[in-house]
Design a protein around this motif. Structure first.
Motif, mmCIF file in Angstrom:
data_model
loop_
_atom_site.group_PDB
_atom_site.id
_atom_site.type_symbol
_atom_site.label_atom_id
_atom_site.label_comp_id
_atom_site.label_asym_id
_atom_site.label_seq_id
_atom_site.Cartn_x
_atom_site.Cartn_y
_atom_site.Cartn_z
ATOM 1 N N UNK A 119 41.415 33.715 35.945
ATOM 2 C CA UNK A 119 41.338 35.168 35.804
ATOM 3 C C UNK A 119 41.746 35.903 37.069
ATOM 4 N N UNK A 120 41.655 35.233 38.233
ATOM 5 C CA UNK A 120 42.010 35.916 39.477
ATOM 6 C C UNK A 120 43.429 36.460 39.398
ATOM 7 N N UNK A 121 44.349 35.664 38.824
ATOM 8 C CA UNK A 121 45.736 36.132 38.753
ATOM 9 C C UNK A 121 45.912 37.270 37.754
ATOM 10 N N UNK A 122 45.046 37.340 36.768
ATOM 11 C CA UNK A 122 45.166 38.375 35.738
ATOM 12 C C UNK A 122 44.015 39.378 35.733
ATOM 13 N N UNK A 123 43.123 39.259 36.710
ATOM 14 C CA UNK A 123 41.917 40.090 36.659
ATOM 15 C C UNK A 123 42.231 41.580 36.748
ATOM 16 N N UNK A 124 43.294 41.921 37.441
ATOM 17 C CA UNK A 124 43.653 43.344 37.520
ATOM 18 C C UNK A 124 43.931 43.913 36.136
ATOM 19 N N UNK A 125 44.603 43.124 35.302
ATOM 20 C CA UNK A 125 44.885 43.588 33.940
ATOM 21 C C UNK A 125 43.582 43.712 33.161
ATOM 22 N N UNK A 126 42.705 42.701 33.290
ATOM 23 C CA UNK A 126 41.408 42.767 32.613
ATOM 24 C C UNK A 126 40.594 43.950 33.111
ATOM 25 N N UNK A 127 40.603 44.161 34.422
ATOM 26 C CA UNK A 127 39.854 45.282 34.990
ATOM 27 C C UNK A 127 40.430 46.599 34.474
ATOM 28 N N UNK A 128 41.768 46.704 34.477
ATOM 29 C CA UNK A 128 42.398 47.934 34.006
ATOM 30 C C UNK A 128 42.033 48.215 32.548
ATOM 31 N N UNK A 129 42.156 47.193 31.700
ATOM 32 C CA UNK A 129 41.802 47.375 30.286
ATOM 33 C C UNK A 129 40.331 47.743 30.134
ATOM 34 N N UNK A 130 39.479 47.045 30.873
ATOM 35 C CA UNK A 130 38.040 47.327 30.773
ATOM 36 C C UNK A 130 37.715 48.721 31.272
ATOM 37 N N UNK A 131 38.352 49.137 32.372
ATOM 38 C CA UNK A 131 38.118 50.486 32.870
ATOM 39 C C UNK A 131 38.575 51.523 31.845
ATOM 40 N N UNK A 132 39.717 51.271 31.232
ATOM 41 C CA UNK A 132 40.215 52.219 30.230
ATOM 42 C C UNK A 132 39.299 52.249 29.014
#
Length: 190
Positions: free
Chosen positions: A154-167
Motif C-alpha cells: 500500500x505504501x506505493x499506492x497509499x496516496x491514491x487510497x488516501x485521496x479516495x478516502x479523503x474525497x
C-alpha cells in the motif's frame, strides 16, 4: 418533547462546520491525487513532526503542572516516549511511511465506521440521503482494510487510497451537514 427538540436544535446549530470540513477533505483529496508521491512524503514528514511536537508539548505540560497534577510523571513519560518516537520516525522516513500506512488505515477505519453509524442515525430520522452516506462509509472502511491488509504494498499506492478516502469522507461530511441542516429546518417547524 420540548427538551428533546431543543437538544436537537443545539446539536445541529453548527451544521456548517461539517460542510466546511467536508469541502476541505475533498480539496485535500484532489491535491493528493494530483501529487501522489510528494503528498505521501509530505504526509510522512508531517506525521513524524506531529509526534515530535506533541511529545515536546506533553513534556512541557507535565513539568509545568507537576505541582497540580498527581500523575504528572505518567504524562512526562508519555511525552518522552512520543518525542523519541517522533525523532525516530523523522530520522527514518521509510519506517515513517510504513507506520503512516497503518495510522491512516486505522483512522480511515474509524472514520468509515463512524460514518456508517451516522447514516443509521439519519435513517431513524427518515432522511433521504442516509443511503449515500452509508455507501460512503462502507467505501471508506473497505479502503481502510486494503491499506491495513498489506501496508508494504500500500505504501506505493497509499496516496491514491488516501485521496479516495479523503474525497469519500469529505462527501460524507458534506452530505451529513446538509442533512443536519434539513433536520434543523424540520425541527424549527415543529
Amino acid at each position: 418533547m420540548t427538551n428533546v427538540l431543543k437538544n436537537v436544535e443545539k446539536i445541529i446549530k453548527y451544521w456548517w462546520v461539517g460542510l466546511i470540513l467536508g469541502i476541505l477533505f475533498i480539496l485535500l483529496g484532489i491535491w493528493v491525487f494530483r501529487t501522489p508521491i510528494e503528498s505521501f512524503v509530505a504526509l510522512s514528514i508531517f506525521f513524524s513532526l506531529t509526534y515530535l511536537i506533541s511529545g515536546i508539548g506533553r513534556i512541557f505540560f507535565s513539568l509545568s503542572n507537576r505541582k497540580e497534577l498527581e500523575g504528572w510523571g505518567w504524562l512526562l513519560a508519555g511525552g518522552l516516549l512520543e518525542t523519541l518516537l517522533g525523532f525516530a520516525l523523522f530520522a527514518n522516513p521509510g519506517v515513517s511511511m510504513i507506520v503512516l500506512a497503518f495510522f491512516v488505515g486505522f483512522w480511515l477505519m474509524f472514520n468509515g465506521i463512524t460514518t456508517i453509524s451516522t447514516s443509521i442515525d439519519l435513517k431513524k430520522y427518515q432522511k433521504k440521503g442516509w443511503v449515500w452516506i452509508l455507501i460512503s462509509g462502507i467505501l471508506s472502511t473497505i479502503l481502510a482494510f486494503m491499506v491495513l491488509v498489506n501496508p508494504l504494498y500500500a505504501v506505493s499506492f497509499i496516496s491514491i487510497f488516501i485521496a479516495l478516502s479523503l474525497i469519500f469522507s469529505g462527501l460524507a461530511q458534506v452530505m451529513i451537514s446538509l442533512e443536519l441542516r434539513s433536520l434543523g429546518k424540520d425541527v424549527a417547524k415543529i
